[in-house]
Design a protein around this motif. Structure first.
Motif, PDB file in Angstrom:
ATOM      1  N   GLU A   1      16.742  -2.599   6.935  1.00  0.00           N
ATOM      2  CA  GLU A   1      17.883  -2.916   7.544  1.00  0.00           C
ATOM      3  C   GLU A   1      18.922  -2.486   6.339  1.00  0.00           C
ATOM      4  O   GLU A   1      18.626  -2.985   5.130  1.00  0.00           O
TER       5      GLU A   1
ATOM      6  N   ARG B   1      10.633 -12.196   3.740  1.00  0.00           N
ATOM      7  CA  ARG B   1      11.827 -11.363   3.693  1.00  0.00           C
ATOM      8  C   ARG B   1      12.184 -11.018   2.298  1.00  0.00           C
ATOM      9  O   ARG B   1      12.326 -11.709   1.332  1.00  0.00           O
TER      10      ARG B   1
ATOM     11  N   ARG C   1       9.719  -8.033   5.865  1.00  0.00           N
ATOM     12  CA  ARG C   1      11.165  -7.813   6.277  1.00  0.00           C
ATOM     13  C   ARG C   1      12.272  -7.237   5.315  1.00  0.00           C
ATOM     14  O   ARG C   1      12.356  -8.367   4.658  1.00  0.00           O
TER      15      ARG C   1
ATOM     16  N   THR D   1      15.698  -5.738   3.743  1.00  0.00           N
ATOM     17  CA  THR D   1      16.897  -5.544   3.787  1.00  0.00           C
ATOM     18  C   THR D   1      17.261  -4.958   2.530  1.00  0.00           C
ATOM     19  O   THR D   1      16.987  -5.153   1.456  1.00  0.00           O
TER      20      THR D   1
ATOM     21  N   LEU E   1      14.852  -8.702  -0.151  1.00  0.00           N
ATOM     22  CA  LEU E   1      16.248  -7.949  -0.265  1.00  0.00           C
ATOM     23  C   LEU E   1      16.241  -6.939  -1.345  1.00  0.00           C
ATOM     24  O   LEU E   1      16.018  -7.459  -2.747  1.00  0.00           O
TER      25      LEU E   1
END
Length: 271
Positions: free
Chosen positions: A157, A108, A131, A133, A110
């Motif tokens: 996202e 993940r 993934r 964001t 960010l």
């Protein structure tokens, strides 16, 4: 200007602009290559062409070229840009390289303060397993970032968040290009068209950097990594802040121009 103004006369009459800028503006309005513009100084300008050139020249005197074209290349991607977000810089490409080279499979990530979305979209384009964001406090910036994700088919996202205020969960990597120019730095005079919120980082330019480093601990997985961009003379202060906040394996990397610009650290797991 006289009605029979030629290309060469217009170019000569706007010498306060760089020669390249003048030739590119003429190329854009006349729909010619730059070489054709240079080769045809005697070509007459219609009144509408002259008016368009004058308008674009006025914009170029106070706006980045990318705002005029509406596009900027970054990490091999053609990104939409606009006054709501900082124009992507080549310096930031090194940050992207570090994420795509080191982030673990299916991790993940960010992108905090995403702006145009350049980091998030470039990372996702190169590492679709991640993934990603992306968050920003600015609605205008998020609209630009989302359009860039759609343009390149990047499944990112997006969240509206004032730094970590709306962020939930933990990430293996947090990437950030925060505002890091001191509020009295004369360089800001050349950047007036871009959003101050994306540029100005307090009296020493370290306010946002320190806030991101301090706040990242509760949003990183154990052993997670924070990587951020900073001014070329801020590396020592940034590394000290990393250490004070419990980060280890702190490194500073040089950008494509050879300046110390990107620092990262690994959050020490709690014993």
């Amino acid at each position: 200007m006289a009605p029979d103004t030629t290309v060469g006369q217009w170019l000569a009459g706007n010498r306060d602009l760089d020669r390249l800028d003048r030739e590119l503006l003429a190329s854009r309005v006349l729909k010619l290559t730059r070489a054709q513009v240079i080769a045809r100084p005697e070509a007459p300008l219609s009144s509408s062409q002259r008016r368009s050139l004058d308008q674009l020249a006025e914009r170029r005197r106070c706006e980045p070229w990318a705002y005029i074209t509406g596009e900027k290349e970054f990490f091999g991607l053609c990104l939409a840009v606009g006054p709501g977000a900082l124009v992507p810089r080549p310096e930031t490409e090194r940050l992207v390289e570090l994420v795509i080279e080191r982030a673990p499979q299916a991790g993940r990530v960010l992108d905090l303060g995403t702006g145009s979305g350049c980091i998030a979209v470039a990372v996702k384009a190169q590492r679709p397993d991640l993934r990603v964001t992306a968050a920003d406090v600015s609605t205008a910036a998020l609209e630009i970032a989302q359009s860039n994700a759609e343009r390149h088919g990047a499944d990112v996202e997006f969240l509206q968040s004032d730094w970590f205020s709306a962020i939930a969960g933990r990430f293996g990597w947090i990437a950030c290009n925060p505002p890091y120019i001191a509020d009295a730095d004369p360089a800001l005079n050349q950047l007036r068209a871009e959003p101050p919120i994306a540029l100005v980082g307090g009296r020493q330019g370290l306010a946002a950097i320190n806030a991101v480093i301090t706040g990242s601990g509760v949003h990183l997985e154990a052993g997670g990594t924070l990587v951020l961009e900073h001014g070329r003379d801020q590396g020592k202060a940034v590394r000290r802040q990393f250490a004070d906040c419990g980060f280890t394996s702190v490194e500073t990397h040089h950008d494509l121009a050879g300046h110390p610009r990107i620092s990262l650290g690994r959050l020490s797991p709690i014993p």
